[in-house]
Design a protein around this motif. Structure first.
Motif, mmCIF file in Angstrom:
data_model
loop_
_atom_site.group_PDB
_atom_site.id
_atom_site.type_symbol
_atom_site.label_atom_id
_atom_site.label_comp_id
_atom_site.label_asym_id
_atom_site.label_seq_id
_atom_site.Cartn_x
_atom_site.Cartn_y
_atom_site.Cartn_z
ATOM 1 N N ARG A 10 43.557 36.785 61.689
ATOM 2 C CA ARG A 10 43.903 35.979 62.880
ATOM 3 C C ARG A 10 45.404 35.897 63.056
ATOM 4 N NH1 ARG A 10 39.842 32.505 61.111
ATOM 5 N NH2 ARG A 10 41.392 31.051 60.281
ATOM 6 N N PHE A 11 46.131 35.691 61.968
ATOM 7 C CA PHE A 11 47.582 35.576 62.025
ATOM 8 C C PHE A 11 48.221 36.874 62.511
ATOM 9 C CE2 PHE A 11 51.815 35.797 60.098
ATOM 10 C CZ PHE A 11 52.358 34.631 60.589
ATOM 11 N N GLN A 23 50.215 34.388 46.935
ATOM 12 C CA GLN A 23 49.923 35.288 48.054
ATOM 13 C C GLN A 23 51.189 36.063 48.383
ATOM 14 O OE1 GLN A 23 48.922 32.302 50.928
ATOM 15 N NE2 GLN A 23 46.802 32.213 50.287
ATOM 16 N N ARG A 59 54.841 34.404 67.662
ATOM 17 C CA ARG A 59 53.440 34.599 67.349
ATOM 18 C C ARG A 59 53.253 35.893 66.584
ATOM 19 N NH1 ARG A 59 48.545 33.520 71.450
ATOM 20 N NH2 ARG A 59 47.255 33.206 69.667
ATOM 21 N N GLN A 106 37.652 34.112 53.218
ATOM 22 C CA GLN A 106 38.342 33.093 54.024
ATOM 23 C C GLN A 106 39.814 33.456 54.211
ATOM 24 O OE1 GLN A 106 37.548 29.555 51.783
ATOM 25 N NE2 GLN A 106 35.439 29.385 52.511
ATOM 26 N N PHE A 107 40.452 33.929 53.145
ATOM 27 C CA PHE A 107 41.846 34.361 53.222
ATOM 28 C C PHE A 107 41.986 35.530 54.187
ATOM 29 C CE2 PHE A 107 45.338 36.985 51.293
ATOM 30 C CZ PHE A 107 46.386 36.152 51.627
ATOM 31 N N ASP A 108 41.063 36.493 54.103
ATOM 32 C CA ASP A 108 41.058 37.645 55.008
ATOM 33 C C ASP A 108 40.988 37.202 56.461
ATOM 34 O OD1 ASP A 108 40.300 40.610 55.804
ATOM 35 O OD2 ASP A 108 38.698 39.324 56.586
ATOM 36 N N ALA A 109 40.115 36.262 56.757
ATOM 37 C CA ALA A 109 39.972 35.787 58.143
ATOM 38 C C ALA A 109 41.268 35.176 58.651
ATOM 39 C CB ALA A 109 38.824 34.780 58.237
ATOM 40 N N LYS A 110 41.960 34.407 57.811
ATOM 41 C CA LYS A 110 43.233 33.801 58.219
ATOM 42 C C LYS A 110 44.306 34.852 58.416
ATOM 43 C CE LYS A 110 42.375 29.323 56.271
ATOM 44 N NZ LYS A 110 42.892 28.147 55.668
ATOM 45 N N VAL A 111 44.396 35.820 57.513
ATOM 46 C CA VAL A 111 45.389 36.887 57.652
ATOM 47 C C VAL A 111 45.119 37.693 58.929
ATOM 48 C CG1 VAL A 111 46.256 39.058 56.660
ATOM 49 C CG2 VAL A 111 45.892 37.061 55.187
#
Length: 152
Positions: free
Chosen positions: A148-149, A44, A9, A141-146
């Motif tokens: 969270r990851f 990316q 994770r 949207q990309f920021d939110a995924k990064v």
């Protein structure tokens, strides 16, 4: 189909060592270019630094606008406001190509450059006619995924 090892994770997928920078520990790069729309492109890149301070230095010293101005000329880089809130510690967006005539605020190639703790992240997105507002939402949207990851 080949079995892939389980991913921890928060770990970055398929890292490759980043040669040019002594500070950067690893670099992951993904690139897409649709066959049906060859002028569109998405790239990316995520770089891991030894510390948050090293990443901060990398963020300012590695600002892609510097290389883009050298490669494409001073008039090829146009900063734009990031119209959405982001989780990144630092972030900016800019147009990497000369704006299209008759379409103020539109640009064919956009860059999102950000720092998240000890990571620097770059996203390049090219789509003819893409304006700053729409790219800002894509960057959000990309920021939110990064975020969270990396939070795991």
């Amino acid at each position: 189909m080949q079995d892939r090892p389980a991913r921890q994770r928060g770990a970055l997928p398929e890292l490759e060592k980043d040669g040019p920078s002594r500070d950067a520990g690893a670099l992951a790069v993904r690139r897409w270019q649709p066959v049906e729309r060859p002028r569109d492109e998405l790239e990316q890149a995520i770089t891991v630094h030894r510390s948050g301070f090293a990443a901060l230095y990398g963020y300012y010293a590695g600002d892609p606008r510097i290389n883009d101005r050298e490669d494409f000329g001073d008039g090829s880089v146009h900063d734009a406001p990031l119209a959405v809130g982001v989780e990144a510690d630092q972030a900016l967006i800019y147009c990497r190509e000369i704006p299209q005539p008759g379409r103020p605020g539109s640009c064919g190639g956009w860059v999102y450059w950000a720092r998240y703790g000890s990571y620097t992240v770059k996203m390049f997105y090219r789509e003819p006619g893409l304006d700053a507002g729409r790219f800002s939402r894509i960057a959000g949207q990309f920021d939110a995924k990064v975020a969270r990851f990396l939070a795991g």
